[in-house]
Structures are given as C-alpha cells and as structure tokens.
Scaffold this active site. Sequence first.
Site, short mmCIF file in Angstrom:
data_model
loop_
_atom_site.label_atom_id
_atom_site.label_comp_id
_atom_site.label_asym_id
_atom_site.label_seq_id
_atom_site.Cartn_x
_atom_site.Cartn_y
_atom_site.Cartn_z
N ARG A 1 0.82 -1.21 0.00
CA ARG A 1 0.00 0.00 0.00
C ARG A 1 0.85 1.26 0.00
O ARG A 1 0.30 2.36 -0.02
CB ARG A 1 -0.88 0.00 1.25
CG ARG A 1 -2.33 -0.39 1.01
CD ARG A 1 -3.02 -0.34 2.35
NE ARG A 1 -4.44 -0.22 2.31
CZ ARG A 1 -5.31 -1.22 2.42
NH1 ARG A 1 -4.88 -2.46 2.47
NH2 ARG A 1 -6.60 -0.99 2.47
N ARG B 1 -21.50 -2.13 2.75
CA ARG B 1 -20.85 -3.44 2.76
C ARG B 1 -21.12 -4.15 4.08
O ARG B 1 -21.14 -3.52 5.13
CB ARG B 1 -19.34 -3.25 2.55
CG ARG B 1 -18.56 -4.55 2.63
CD ARG B 1 -17.22 -4.42 2.01
NE ARG B 1 -16.26 -3.70 2.82
CZ ARG B 1 -14.98 -3.54 2.47
NH1 ARG B 1 -14.53 -4.04 1.33
NH2 ARG B 1 -14.15 -2.88 3.24
N ARG C 1 -17.96 -3.47 9.29
CA ARG C 1 -16.65 -3.09 9.82
C ARG C 1 -16.71 -1.65 10.34
O ARG C 1 -17.33 -0.80 9.71
CB ARG C 1 -15.59 -3.17 8.70
CG ARG C 1 -15.13 -4.57 8.41
CD ARG C 1 -14.30 -4.67 7.16
NE ARG C 1 -13.28 -3.65 6.99
CZ ARG C 1 -12.41 -3.63 5.98
NH1 ARG C 1 -12.43 -4.59 5.06
NH2 ARG C 1 -11.50 -2.69 5.89
N ARG D 1 -10.08 6.89 4.55
CA ARG D 1 -9.40 5.78 3.85
C ARG D 1 -9.18 6.13 2.38
O ARG D 1 -8.15 5.79 1.81
CB ARG D 1 -10.22 4.49 3.99
CG ARG D 1 -10.15 3.92 5.39
CD ARG D 1 -11.22 2.89 5.62
NE ARG D 1 -11.02 1.68 4.85
CZ ARG D 1 -11.99 0.81 4.56
NH1 ARG D 1 -13.22 1.03 4.98
NH2 ARG D 1 -11.73 -0.27 3.88
P1 AMP Z 1 -8.40 -3.48 4.10
O1 AMP Z 1 -9.19 -4.61 4.65
O2 AMP Z 1 -7.42 -3.92 3.05
O3 AMP Z 1 -9.26 -2.35 3.63
O4 AMP Z 1 -7.50 -2.91 5.30
C1 AMP Z 1 -8.10 -2.40 6.47
C2 AMP Z 1 -7.11 -1.53 7.24
O5 AMP Z 1 -5.99 -2.31 7.62
C3 AMP Z 1 -6.53 -0.37 6.46
O6 AMP Z 1 -7.38 0.76 6.47
C4 AMP Z 1 -5.24 -0.13 7.23
O7 AMP Z 1 -5.48 0.52 8.46
C5 AMP Z 1 -4.80 -1.54 7.55
N1 AMP Z 1 -3.95 -2.10 6.47
C6 AMP Z 1 -4.25 -3.14 5.63
N2 AMP Z 1 -3.25 -3.39 4.78
C7 AMP Z 1 -2.27 -2.49 5.08
C8 AMP Z 1 -0.98 -2.23 4.55
N3 AMP Z 1 -0.48 -2.94 3.53
N4 AMP Z 1 -0.26 -1.21 5.11
C9 AMP Z 1 -0.73 -0.49 6.13
N5 AMP Z 1 -1.95 -0.67 6.68
C10 AMP Z 1 -2.72 -1.67 6.16
#
Ligand code: AMP
Length: 208
Positions: free
Chosen positions: A88, A122, A155, A166
Amino acid sequence: MKSTIVLLGPPGSGKGTQGEKLVNDFGYTRLSTGDMLREAVRNQTELGLKAKEYMDAGALVPNDLIIGLMKEKIAASSGKVILDGFPRTVEQADALGAQLDVDLALNLDVKDEELVDRLTKRRSCPNCNSVFHLLYNPPKVDGICDKCGAELYQRDDDKEETVLNRLRVYHENTKPLIDYYRKKGTLVTIEGVGDIDDIFEKVKEAIQ
Ligand code: AMP
C-alpha cells in the site's frame, strides 16, 4: 498463468471479492493484510493492539509492523499467491520486490463516489471474510454469510467518516503504485464497475 499477483485498487474496489473468486476457481492462496490485521485485533495480539488505533482512524498501519508480517506469510506460502491490500506504499512495494517478482499488478478502477456507497453498504463475515453489499450482492438470508453461516457485521472502518479518510489515504499513499507497476511493465487496469461475474471475466483474461 500468473503466479504472483498484487491486487491494487482503492478500498471497496472489489479486491476481496475478485481475489476470493480466483482462490475458488484457480487455487491461488490469498494473503490479505486487512484480514490478518482484523484477526489480530479480534485476538488482541500485540500486533492487533498496536494496529487497532490506525485501522479505526482509516490510517495505514506503520510499514515496520506490516512488512515483517507479510514477509513471513509469503515465505510460508506455497503455490500461486494473491496479495490483497499489500503493498500500500512505495516502501512496502520495494520490500516486496526484494523478496519476489510480481507477475501482475491488477488495478481495479472505481470512482470515489461509488466507493463510498459500496463501503458504507458493505457487510462482512468475521469468520470466512466473505463480503456482501446490501443492494448489489446481498446475502441469501438477511444478515447471514452465504458461505459459512456466520452473522455478518459492518466493519467499524466502513462507517462514512472513516471511509472518507481511507480514500484520502489511498490517493496519497497507494495510488502512486499504479505508476510504480506500470513502469515495471506488470500493470493491468480493469474497470471494477458492473456485474461481479463480468468483471471476473476480465480478471481471468488478465491472469493468463
Ligand atoms: P483493508 O481490509 O485492506 O481495507 O484494510 C483495512 C485496514 O488495515 C486499512 O485501512 C489499514 O489501516 C490496515 N492495512 C491493511 N493493509 C495495510 C498495509 N499494507 N499497510 C498499512 N496498513 C494496512
């Protein structure tokens, strides 16, 4: 067939949905940093306790917490792998590149307005991580996961205030990876709007 795939695309663009379909139809292993972090938060592990405040704010968890974790998971996995939600940041992408070659960076392109609607409507499964949308992809039984029967939940970071942050974080930190992988010659962009199965047809072409 491509053996190491990175799923790019903003939150809510369908990375989890399309990634799961690739797992079911082609036997990929999907490594989702978001799923791993949520599990760590639920189990109140040291990582989970550190990550929670960032996640609740819709911010990125610091690179030093996530890069080591992903390195271990990748090293422990075998066969074809899909990385969902990692990298990311450019720093994460460099760390990944030092460990393995990415064959395909699949970018699911969806406009912000649509993402807000998708994310706030969602519903997720805490058990098997399946995702549903109240209007476009509702579960067969209200509030219950089709796949494993667990009760679905919203969530915390899918609530509107956090969603907007986000998306801001995505544009600032993660969107530059589109150019990063374009320069490496591995980028394929697919419009992530419309019927899930129609999008999957394009995904299947891209992984060949
Ligand atoms: P997601 O389910 O991929 O939307 O991730 C949910 C949350 O997890 C994100 O908003 C971040 O806070 C954290 N997160 C997930 N993947 C990463 C990553 N590669 N680097 C940093 N934070 C992450």
